[in-house]
Structures are given as structure tokens and as C-alpha cells.
Design a protein around this motif. Structure first.
Motif, PDB file in Angstrom:
ATOM      1  N   GLY A  40     -14.866  -0.702  -4.779  1.00 42.35           N
ATOM      2  CA  GLY A  40     -13.700  -0.460  -5.639  1.00 42.35           C
ATOM      3  C   GLY A  40     -13.953  -0.788  -7.106  1.00 42.35           C
ATOM      4  O   GLY A  40     -13.674   0.021  -7.996  1.00 42.35           O
ATOM      5  N   SER A  72       0.817  -1.223   0.000  1.00 42.86           N
ATOM      6  CA  SER A  72       0.000   0.000   0.000  1.00 42.86           C
ATOM      7  C   SER A  72       0.847   1.267   0.000  1.00 42.86           C
ATOM      8  O   SER A  72       0.381   2.330  -0.421  1.00 42.86           O
ATOM      9  CB  SER A  72      -0.940  -0.021   1.211  1.00 42.86           C
ATOM     10  N   GLU A  73       2.102   1.159   0.442  1.00 44.11           N
ATOM     11  CA  GLU A  73       2.963   2.355   0.479  1.00 44.11           C
ATOM     12  C   GLU A  73       3.236   2.930  -0.905  1.00 44.11           C
ATOM     13  O   GLU A  73       3.568   4.106  -1.035  1.00 44.11           O
ATOM     14  CB  GLU A  73       4.322   2.009   1.115  1.00 44.11           C
ATOM     15  N   THR A  90      -5.098  -1.594  -5.600  1.00 44.37           N
ATOM     16  CA  THR A  90      -5.493  -2.045  -4.259  1.00 44.37           C
ATOM     17  C   THR A  90      -6.049  -3.478  -4.321  1.00 44.37           C
ATOM     18  O   THR A  90      -5.763  -4.304  -3.452  1.00 44.37           O
ATOM     19  CB  THR A  90      -6.532  -1.080  -3.647  1.00 44.37           C
ATOM     20  N   ASP A 104      -5.985   3.332  -8.892  1.00 48.63           N
ATOM     21  CA  ASP A 104      -5.684   3.075  -7.478  1.00 48.63           C
ATOM     22  C   ASP A 104      -6.510   1.893  -6.957  1.00 48.63           C
ATOM     23  O   ASP A 104      -5.999   1.021  -6.240  1.00 48.63           O
ATOM     24  CB  ASP A 104      -6.004   4.359  -6.693  1.00 48.63           C
ATOM     25  N   GLU A 105      -7.779   1.848  -7.336  1.00 46.45           N
ATOM     26  CA  GLU A 105      -8.653   0.745  -6.891  1.00 46.45           C
ATOM     27  C   GLU A 105      -8.177  -0.585  -7.491  1.00 46.45           C
ATOM     28  O   GLU A 105      -8.195  -1.615  -6.812  1.00 46.45           O
ATOM     29  CB  GLU A 105     -10.108   1.003  -7.291  1.00 46.45           C
ATOM     30  N   ILE A 158      -3.163  -5.866  -4.487  1.00 44.18           N
ATOM     31  CA  ILE A 158      -2.518  -6.015  -3.176  1.00 44.18           C
ATOM     32  C   ILE A 158      -3.380  -6.893  -2.248  1.00 44.18           C
ATOM     33  O   ILE A 158      -2.890  -7.808  -1.594  1.00 44.18           O
ATOM     34  CB  ILE A 158      -2.282  -4.620  -2.535  1.00 44.18           C
ATOM     35  N   ARG A 159      -4.688  -6.605  -2.248  1.00 44.88           N
ATOM     36  CA  ARG A 159      -5.589  -7.296  -1.310  1.00 44.88           C
ATOM     37  C   ARG A 159      -5.973  -8.696  -1.766  1.00 44.88           C
ATOM     38  O   ARG A 159      -5.972  -9.640  -0.970  1.00 44.88           O
ATOM     39  CB  ARG A 159      -6.893  -6.506  -1.151  1.00 44.88           C
ATOM     40  N   LEU A 174      -8.301   7.483  -9.381  1.00 43.91           N
ATOM     41  CA  LEU A 174      -9.080   6.655  -8.451  1.00 43.91           C
ATOM     42  C   LEU A 174      -9.271   5.243  -9.016  1.00 43.91           C
ATOM     43  O   LEU A 174      -9.068   4.255  -8.300  1.00 43.91           O
ATOM     44  CB  LEU A 174     -10.440   7.330  -8.186  1.00 43.91           C
ATOM     45  N   LEU A 233       1.157   3.296  -3.344  1.00 40.77           N
ATOM     46  CA  LEU A 233      -0.009   3.880  -4.021  1.00 40.77           C
ATOM     47  C   LEU A 233       0.114   5.391  -4.205  1.00 40.77           C
ATOM     48  O   LEU A 233      -0.090   5.909  -5.305  1.00 40.77           O
ATOM     49  CB  LEU A 233      -1.293   3.530  -3.252  1.00 40.77           C
ATOM     50  N   SER A 234       0.455   6.087  -3.134  1.00 38.30           N
ATOM     51  CA  SER A 234       0.510   7.547  -3.225  1.00 38.30           C
ATOM     52  C   SER A 234       1.597   8.037  -4.197  1.00 38.30           C
ATOM     53  O   SER A 234       1.311   8.861  -5.079  1.00 38.30           O
ATOM     54  CB  SER A 234       0.703   8.140  -1.828  1.00 38.30           C
TER      55      SER A 234
END
Lengths: 114, 134
Positions: B102, B11-12, B47, B43-44, B50-51, B40, B14-15
Motif C-alpha cells: 500500500g 471499509s464501506e 485503508t 484509497d491506500e 482504518i487498519r 488508488l 471507500l467505494s
């Protein structure tokens, strides 16, 4: 993301700034869980400094909102930037949450007591 | 223009990645509101890798960004477990329970979301957005 918690009379004010995403939302979740666990009756989240939010941020607010509702607490989101408001609109959640355009308006809605 | 990023599935990232993608979108002439929406959607998708694909474990994900005058195509690849977001049902909105938004964001924002079900040993997702004609 920065999170500052203050008390304005009987209102718990969470002032957020930065980006609210999958990385930063657990910290916000922790703060909101602390407040809902002690059944804080009035929670105001100032989103004026948040320039980005994703579905993790939304999920965090939905969870806190539902918890507060269970004990008749109120959670108001205030001062949303256009970007953040857009995310609530895509999720069609702008009609579910109590949203105030300014912090002052939110405080008035919550009936701030000194 | 074409650019490829190799990212850790964490998650680090993403920004900082959003900052890079914002620059590409601005340089390609996308308006601010659509830029924020594309950020967005991507990013989703990251994410989700990652998840769901890596389940929080370490791994790599690559993002290829291709821009032309009238569209952007973003290809996301990983070596995690199979996760096809096109098979995620659309949620009933407004959703009163946390989570499950998401993929809805990706679908709403992008013109096309194409999952390559033939991708060997991982996932490959293409996201396409065309500029609105004035």
C-alpha cells in the motif's frame, strides 16, 4: 463486488466483477481459500469485469498463488482491464503471476478438459 | 477548488468516496490513467488509517481535497494511533508474500507524501501530485 464460481471441465473458474478493495477482498479470499484448501489443481480468475483493484486485492491473489504453488496447483489471472493491469505493473507482479489476455487463452494454457 | 469530507473509519466508505474523488479529478482535468492512480493512492492511505491508526475500531477520518490548475493536494487526518507511512521501508519487488504494498503504491504514484509528526492526538498526511507538463 460479485463473485461467480463455475466449473469448466476440470477448471475452477472464478468470475469477478465490480471493485476489489479492502472492503470486498475478504469475500474473494474466502472463495480462493476454499479452492486451495481442497487443492484445486486449476484455478482461473476472470478479472474482465473488475474496474478497480487495490493492494488488498493483490495480497489476496499473492496468498492464493503461493498456496496453489505448494501443491503444484496453477492459478491463472485472465482478461485484466488496463486499470487492474496497471496495479500489477506498479507492484512488479505482472512477471510473477500467470496472466492471460483472454479467458479462452487461459483455458488453453490450463489444458481444459470437457 | 477545495472540498472536505468527513468519513467513518470503515471499509464501506471507500467505494463511495472514490466515486466522489473521481468526479473532482475529472472536473479538474486529470487524465484517466492518472485519475485511477490517484484514486488508488488515496484509497491506500485511507485503508492504512482504518487498519493501522484505528486497528478496525470505530473512528473518524477527514479528507480535504484542494485542486488548482496544475496540482492536487489531499490532506488526510484522523484521531487514531500514530502511524507514519513515510517510515515504512520500501519493499523488495516483486514481493512474493502478501501485503506491504500500500505505501509503495502511494510513494510511486504521488509526487510528495508528507507526514506531520507534530499533529496532536492523531495523524495528518499530505499527498501532492502535479500535472505532467506537456
Amino acid at each position: 463486488m460479485k463473485i461467480q464460481l463455475t466449473n469448466q471441465g476440470d477448471i475452477h473458474v472464478l468470475e469477478l466483477s465490480g471493485e476489489l478493495d479492502y472492503h470486498s477482498s475478504p469475500e474473494l479470499r474466502e472463495k480462493l481459500t476454499e479452492l486451495t484448501a481442497k487443492q484445486a489443481s486449476k484455478i482461473l480468475v476472470n478479472l474482465g469485469g473488475v474496474d478497480y483493484m487495490d493492494s488488498s486485492g493483490i495480497a489476496t491473489f499473492v496468498e492464493a498463488f503461493q498456496k496453489a504453488k505448494r501443491y503444484q496447483g496453477r492459478l491463472i489471472l485472465a482478461a485484466l482491464t488496463p486499470t487492474v493491469r496497471g496495479v500489477f505493473e506498479i507492484a512488479k507482479l505482472d512477471s510473477i503471476f500467470e496472466i492471460s489476455s483472454t479467458v479462452a487463452e487461459a483455458e488453453k494454457c490450463l489444458g481444459a478438459k470437457a | 477548488m477545495e472540498k472536505r469530507f468527513e468519513l467513518n473509519a470503515s471499509s464501506e466508505v471507500l467505494s463511495p468516496f472514490r466515486k466522489e474523488l473521481r468526479q473532482i479529478l475529472e472536473h479538474a482535468g486529470w487524465e484517466k490513467k492518472t485519475t485511477n492512480e490517484i484514486l488508488l493512492a488515496v484509497d491506500e492511505a485511507l485503508t492504512n488509517i482504518i487498519r493501522h491508526a484505528y486497528g478496525g475500531a470505530a473512528g473518524k477520518m477527514t479528507v480535504s481535497v484542494m485542486t488548482t490548475d496544475d496540482r492536487i493536494e489531499i490532506v488526510l487526518e484522523d484521531k487514531g494511533k500514530k502511524f507514519d507511512p513515510t517510515q515504512v521501508p520500501s519493499p523488495d519487488l516483486p514481493r512474493h508474500r502478501p501485503g506491504g504494498l500500500g505505501v509503495h503504491f502511494i510513494r510511486t504514484i504521488m509526487d510528495q507524501m508528507i507526514y506531520d509528526d507534530q499533529c496532536p492526538g492523531g495523524n495528518r498526511l499530505r499527498l501532492i501530485k502535479r500535472k505532467a507538463k506537456i
